[in-house]
Design a protein around this motif. Structure first.
Motif, PDB file in Angstrom:
ATOM      1  N   ALA A   1       0.868  -1.180   0.000  1.00 12.57           N
ATOM      2  CA  ALA A   1       0.000   0.000   0.000  1.00 12.57           C
ATOM      3  C   ALA A   1       0.901   1.225   0.000  1.00 12.57           C
ATOM      4  O   ALA A   1       1.639   1.451   0.959  1.00 12.57           O
ATOM      5  N   ALA A   2       0.869   2.003  -1.087  1.00 14.36           N
ATOM      6  CA  ALA A   2       1.811   3.110  -1.255  1.00 14.36           C
ATOM      7  C   ALA A   2       1.078   4.432  -1.397  1.00 14.36           C
ATOM      8  O   ALA A   2       0.033   4.518  -2.029  1.00 14.36           O
ATOM      9  N   SER A   3       1.672   5.479  -0.797  1.00 12.32           N
ATOM     10  CA  SER A   3       1.078   6.810  -0.849  1.00 12.32           C
ATOM     11  C   SER A   3       2.088   7.824  -0.336  1.00 12.32           C
ATOM     12  O   SER A   3       3.067   7.466   0.325  1.00 12.32           O
ATOM     13  N   ARG A   4       1.841   9.083  -0.634  1.00 12.73           N
ATOM     14  CA  ARG A   4       2.620  10.152  -0.001  1.00 12.73           C
ATOM     15  C   ARG A   4       1.913  10.681   1.243  1.00 12.73           C
ATOM     16  O   ARG A   4       2.348  11.670   1.831  1.00 12.73           O
ATOM     17  N   ASP A   5       0.843  10.019   1.663  1.00 15.56           N
ATOM     18  CA  ASP A   5       0.059  10.484   2.802  1.00 15.56           C
ATOM     19  C   ASP A   5       0.207   9.603   4.043  1.00 15.56           C
ATOM     20  O   ASP A   5      -0.662   9.583   4.899  1.00 15.56           O
ATOM     21  N   VAL A   6       1.315   8.891   4.141  1.00 12.49           N
ATOM     22  CA  VAL A   6       1.605   8.134   5.358  1.00 12.49           C
ATOM     23  C   VAL A   6       1.968   9.130   6.456  1.00 12.49           C
ATOM     24  O   VAL A   6       2.643  10.125   6.188  1.00 12.49           O
ATOM     25  N   PRO A   7       1.510   8.927   7.699  1.00 12.74           N
ATOM     26  CA  PRO A   7       1.862   9.868   8.775  1.00 12.74           C
ATOM     27  C   PRO A   7       3.365  10.091   8.883  1.00 12.74           C
ATOM     28  O   PRO A   7       4.160   9.181   8.689  1.00 12.74           O
ATOM     29  N   ALA A   8       3.745  11.320   9.173  1.00  7.98           N
ATOM     30  CA  ALA A   8       5.161  11.686   9.239  1.00  7.98           C
ATOM     31  C   ALA A   8       5.875  10.895  10.332  1.00  7.98           C
ATOM     32  O   ALA A   8       5.447  10.904  11.488  1.00  7.98           O
ATOM     33  N   PRO A   9       6.969  10.217   9.994  1.00  7.77           N
ATOM     34  CA  PRO A   9       7.668   9.408  10.981  1.00  7.77           C
ATOM     35  C   PRO A   9       8.332  10.202  12.085  1.00  7.77           C
ATOM     36  O   PRO A   9       8.714   9.640  13.098  1.00  7.77           O
ATOM     37  N   GLU A  10       8.507  11.511  11.902  1.00  6.90           N
ATOM     38  CA  GLU A  10       9.102  12.284  12.981  1.00  6.90           C
ATOM     39  C   GLU A  10       8.059  12.692  14.023  1.00  6.90           C
ATOM     40  O   GLU A  10       8.382  13.231  15.066  1.00  6.90           O
ATOM     41  N   ASP A  11       6.814  12.406  13.711  1.00  4.08           N
ATOM     42  CA  ASP A  11       5.730  12.680  14.645  1.00  4.08           C
ATOM     43  C   ASP A  11       5.710  11.580  15.711  1.00  4.08           C
ATOM     44  O   ASP A  11       5.871  10.404  15.397  1.00  4.08           O
ATOM     45  N   ASP A  12       5.492  11.940  16.955  1.00  2.00           N
ATOM     46  CA  ASP A  12       5.468  10.962  18.045  1.00  2.00           C
ATOM     47  C   ASP A  12       4.372   9.916  17.861  1.00  2.00           C
ATOM     48  O   ASP A  12       4.425   8.841  18.449  1.00  2.00           O
ATOM     49  N   ARG A  13       3.371  10.244  17.057  1.00  3.01           N
ATOM     50  CA  ARG A  13       2.266   9.317  16.864  1.00  3.01           C
ATOM     51  C   ARG A  13       2.582   8.191  15.888  1.00  3.01           C
ATOM     52  O   ARG A  13       1.805   7.255  15.738  1.00  3.01           O
ATOM     53  N   PHE A  14       3.735   8.265  15.204  1.00  3.65           N
ATOM     54  CA  PHE A  14       4.040   7.288  14.167  1.00  3.65           C
ATOM     55  C   PHE A  14       4.083   5.861  14.705  1.00  3.65           C
ATOM     56  O   PHE A  14       3.465   4.949  14.147  1.00  3.65           O
ATOM     57  N   ALA A  15       4.824   5.645  15.801  1.00  2.00           N
ATOM     58  CA  ALA A  15       4.952   4.289  16.345  1.00  2.00           C
ATOM     59  C   ALA A  15       3.582   3.752  16.778  1.00  2.00           C
ATOM     60  O   ALA A  15       3.270   2.581  16.541  1.00  2.00           O
ATOM     61  N   ALA A  16       2.769   4.611  17.388  1.00  2.00           N
ATOM     62  CA  ALA A  16       1.436   4.177  17.819  1.00  2.00           C
ATOM     63  C   ALA A  16       0.572   3.824  16.611  1.00  2.00           C
ATOM     64  O   ALA A  16      -0.199   2.858  16.649  1.00  2.00           O
ATOM     65  N   TRP A  17       0.694   4.599  15.529  1.00  2.00           N
ATOM     66  CA  TRP A  17      -0.063   4.333  14.307  1.00  2.00           C
ATOM     67  C   TRP A  17       0.330   2.984  13.708  1.00  2.00           C
ATOM     68  O   TRP A  17      -0.518   2.179  13.349  1.00  2.00           O
ATOM     69  N   LEU A  18       1.634   2.728  13.616  1.00  2.00           N
ATOM     70  CA  LEU A  18       2.107   1.470  13.046  1.00  2.00           C
ATOM     71  C   LEU A  18       1.689   0.291  13.918  1.00  2.00           C
ATOM     72  O   LEU A  18       1.252  -0.749  13.409  1.00  2.00           O
ATOM     73  N   ALA A  19       1.779   0.461  15.226  1.00  2.00           N
ATOM     74  CA  ALA A  19       1.362  -0.605  16.144  1.00  2.00           C
ATOM     75  C   ALA A  19      -0.126  -0.899  16.008  1.00  2.00           C
ATOM     76  O   ALA A  19      -0.543  -2.069  15.974  1.00  2.00           O
ATOM     77  N   ALA A  20      -0.940   0.149  15.915  1.00  2.00           N
ATOM     78  CA  ALA A  20      -2.385  -0.044  15.793  1.00  2.00           C
ATOM     79  C   ALA A  20      -2.738  -0.764  14.491  1.00  2.00           C
ATOM     80  O   ALA A  20      -3.610  -1.633  14.474  1.00  2.00           O
TER      81      ALA A  20
END
Length: 200
Positions: free
Chosen positions: A66-85
Motif C-alpha cells: 500500500a503506497a502513498s505520499r500520505d503516510v503519517p510523518a515518521p518524525e511525529d510521536d504518533r508514528f509508532a502508535a499508528w504502526l502498532a495499531a
C-alpha cells in the motif's frame, strides 16, 4: 480488467507491506474508500500525487503493498502508535519510506500491536528521527540502522558510512518482504487498486 505489466516504484515515496491480507482489508484498516480497479500506471500516479490517494497491489507472494505520499510523518510521536495499531488490525505490517531531496530514509516492522523495529534518518538535518528496537540481521548485513556518539552525519562520498540511502531502504524491503523495484515489467496476476483517504 485485463492484466497488464506491473511497474516498479519506491523512490520518493512511502509504502506498507502487509502479510496475508487483501486490498479490501488493508483499505479498511487505513480508513480508505472502497478500492477501485486500475491499471498500474494510473495506480502509481495516484500514489505519487499527494492528494490522499493510495496504490494497493494484488497479493505479491503473500504480501500486499500500500503506497502513498500520505503516510503519517515518521518524525511525529504518533508514528509508532499508528504502526502498532495497524499491526493489531492486520498482523505483520512493514513500513518503508525514502525521499532523496531531504535525504529521508526510514523503515519499521510491527506485529500483533507491537513495533519490533523502526528507524528513520533525515540527512537534511543530520538527525535520527526514531530508533526503536534492536537492529535486525538484515540491517546489520547492510551496515545501517545504528547510532553511536562517534557517528557523523551521512556522507554520500563515504562508502563506509552507517547512514542509509534510498537504495538501502529498497534493498531492505526486498529482504523483509518485497522490493517494489522488482515489479517493473513483471506480469503480476490480478490488477492494482486505487483508494482514497476518507474525510475525517
Amino acid at each position: 480488467m485485463a492484466p497488464d505489466s506491473a511497474l516498479g516504484f519506491g523512490y520518493k515515496l512511502e509504502w506498507l507491506a502487509i502479510r496475508d491480507r487483501d486490498a479490501d482489508a488493508v483499505a479498511a484498516a487505513l480508513n480508505l474508500s472502497r478500492p477501485t480497479p486500475a491499471n498500474w500506471r494510473d495506480a502509481i500516479t495516484a500514489a505519487y500525487d499527494g492528494q490522499g490517494q493510495w496504490l494497493l497491489t494484488p497479493p505479491l507472494d503473500r504480501w500486499t503493498l500500500a503506497a502513498s505520499r500520505d503516510v503519517p510523518a515518521p518524525e511525529d510521536d504518533r508514528f509508532a502508535a499508528w504502526l502498532a495499531a495497524l499491526s493489531q488490525l492486520l498482523g505483520e505490517v512493514q513500513y518503508f519510506g525514502t525521499h532523496r531531496v531531504v535525504e529521508y530514509h526510514g523503515w519499521g516492522r510491527a506485529r500483533g500491536g507491537v513495533v519490533e523495529r523502526a528507524f528513520g534518518y533525515l540527512g537534511e538535518r543530520g538527525e535520527v528521527l526514531f530508533d526503536v528496537g534492536e537492529r535486525t540481521l538484515e540491517e546489520q548485513a547492510l551496515g545501517v540502522g545504528t547510532v553511536s556518539d562517534e557517528d557523523e552525519p551521512w556522507d554520500d562520498d563515504d562508502e563506509t558510512s552507517p547512514w542509509p540511502d534510498e537504495e538501502t531502504v529498497l534493498t531492505l524491503a526486498g529482504h523483509w518482504s518485497i522490493d517494489p523495484r522488482t515489479l517493473d515489467s513483471a506480469i503480476v496476476p490480478g490488477h492494482p487498486w486505487i483508494a482514497s483517504a476518507r474525510s475525517k
